[in-house]
Design a protein around this motif. Structure first.
Motif, PDB file in Angstrom:
ATOM      1  N   HIS A   1       9.674  10.954   2.076  1.00 51.43           N
ATOM      2  CA  HIS A   1       8.471  10.243   2.681  1.00 51.43           C
ATOM      3  C   HIS A   1       7.727  11.121   1.526  1.00 51.43           C
ATOM      4  O   HIS A   1       6.801  10.720   0.743  1.00 51.43           O
TER       5      HIS A   1
ATOM      6  N   VAL B   1       5.037  11.320  -2.074  1.00 50.25           N
ATOM      7  CA  VAL B   1       3.759  11.153  -1.652  1.00 50.25           C
ATOM      8  C   VAL B   1       3.314  12.438  -2.552  1.00 50.25           C
ATOM      9  O   VAL B   1       2.676  12.302  -3.731  1.00 50.25           O
TER      10      VAL B   1
ATOM     11  N   LEU C   1       4.535   4.918   0.843  1.00 52.05           N
ATOM     12  CA  LEU C   1       3.451   4.160   1.621  1.00 52.05           C
ATOM     13  C   LEU C   1       4.150   4.837   3.780  1.00 52.05           C
ATOM     14  O   LEU C   1       3.427   4.843   4.317  1.00 52.05           O
TER      15      LEU C   1
ATOM     16  N   HIS D   1       4.802   2.060  10.549  1.00 49.44           N
ATOM     17  CA  HIS D   1       4.352   3.254   9.692  1.00 49.44           C
ATOM     18  C   HIS D   1       4.371   4.380  11.178  1.00 49.44           C
ATOM     19  O   HIS D   1       3.135   4.798  10.688  1.00 49.44           O
TER      20      HIS D   1
ATOM     21  N   VAL E   1       2.405   8.547  10.071  1.00 49.63           N
ATOM     22  CA  VAL E   1       2.110   8.257   8.626  1.00 49.63           C
ATOM     23  C   VAL E   1       0.885   8.777   8.862  1.00 49.63           C
ATOM     24  O   VAL E   1       0.100   8.735   9.935  1.00 49.63           O
TER      25      VAL E   1
ATOM     26  N   GLN F   1      -2.256   8.033   7.982  1.00 47.49           N
ATOM     27  CA  GLN F   1      -2.843   6.953   7.594  1.00 47.49           C
ATOM     28  C   GLN F   1      -4.083   7.444   7.156  1.00 47.49           C
ATOM     29  O   GLN F   1      -4.623   5.992   5.294  1.00 47.49           O
TER      30      GLN F   1
ATOM     31  N   ARG G   1      -2.470   7.540   3.338  1.00 51.71           N
ATOM     32  CA  ARG G   1      -2.526   5.659   3.288  1.00 51.71           C
ATOM     33  C   ARG G   1      -3.028   5.318   2.151  1.00 51.71           C
ATOM     34  O   ARG G   1      -2.495   4.645   0.846  1.00 51.71           O
ATOM     35  N   ARG G   2      -4.471   5.806   2.832  1.00 53.83           N
ATOM     36  CA  ARG G   2      -5.399   4.865   2.615  1.00 53.83           C
ATOM     37  C   ARG G   2      -6.213   5.172   1.071  1.00 53.83           C
ATOM     38  O   ARG G   2      -6.394   3.712   0.532  1.00 53.83           O
TER      39      ARG G   2
ATOM     40  N   THR H   1      -3.783   3.632  -1.396  1.00 57.99           N
ATOM     41  CA  THR H   1      -4.403   1.752  -1.484  1.00 57.99           C
ATOM     42  C   THR H   1      -5.291   2.065  -2.462  1.00 57.99           C
ATOM     43  O   THR H   1      -5.259   1.260  -3.282  1.00 57.99           O
TER      44      THR H   1
END
Length: 208
Positions: A22, A26, A65, A102, A105, A107, A110-111, A114
């Motif tokens: 992961h 990223v 993600l 998730h 993770v 967040q 991740r936001r 996205t």
């Protein structure tokens, strides 16, 4: 944590490999962009084989993600009662199951990803749908054991009643996430759904 509940060496190694993949995904996207990041570049960075990659993630998007297949721990169904606030119970159950996809993770990052790559949201939606299906199946089983709760709903079977209940229970969750007070860094706790559930019940009474 008791010795019997402590994760085994194999479980710890699997968790470490998952995190390595992961984080590598990223880092690769931040450095090279999503399109130029390949499974090969991710596995090279993580120091594992491409075959190993597919033991943990079905796609590079899931790796970026930090998504897992959602799971429903049977312990979450203990104490479920149709005699009190079914909507709240199902909303909190859905939150727990969706969160399992998730867990752990970042967040906020991740936001940000996205926002930069909006099509990644489709994968999040797919995982949410999987969580809803798990909850729907569990609720249908509970309804089958409590047929009196669904009595008087016409020809609708327990699957239909479970489906519409889960869809309705998702509203307070989505409302809370869309509110200005939601913090991706903090995430959602079951008690955070309280205001949205209270508002939903108030609106429901007005509508009916």
């Amino acid at each position: 944590m008791s010795q019997s509940c402590a994760p085994s060496l194999r479980e710890r190694q699997k968790a470490e490999t998952w995190r390595a993949l992961h984080h590598a995904a990223v880092a690769s996207v931040l450095e090279r962009g999503l399109e130029r990041s390949t499974i090969e570049s991710i596995t090279d960075r993580a120091g594992v084989s491409q075959r190993t990659f597919f033991n943990y993630f079905p796609s590079k998007e899931d790796a970026v993600l930090g998504l897992r297949a959602p799971v429903l721990d049977p312990a979450l169904l203990e104490g479920f009662s149709f005699a009190q606030d079914v909507l709240g119970q199902v909303s909190r159950l859905l939150l727990a199951v969706a969160g399992s996809s998730h867990e752990g993770v970042d967040q906020v990052r991740r936001r940000e990803l996205t926002r930069q790559y909006p099509h990644l949201i489709h994968r999040l939606i797919e995982r949410m749908n999987e969580a809803e299906n798990l909850v729907r199946g569990a609720l249908a089983g509970l309804l089958a054991d409590n047929p009196e709760w669904a009595a008087g709903m016409g020809e609708s079977g327990v699957d239909d009643v479970a489906r519409v209940t889960v869809m309705t229970a998702a509203i307070p969750l989505r409302f809370t996430v869309a509110s200005g007070t939601y913090s991706p860094a903090a995430g959602l706790a079951p008690e955070d759904l309280g205001p949205a559930l209270a508002l939903f019940h108030s609106v429901q009474r007005k509508l009916l």
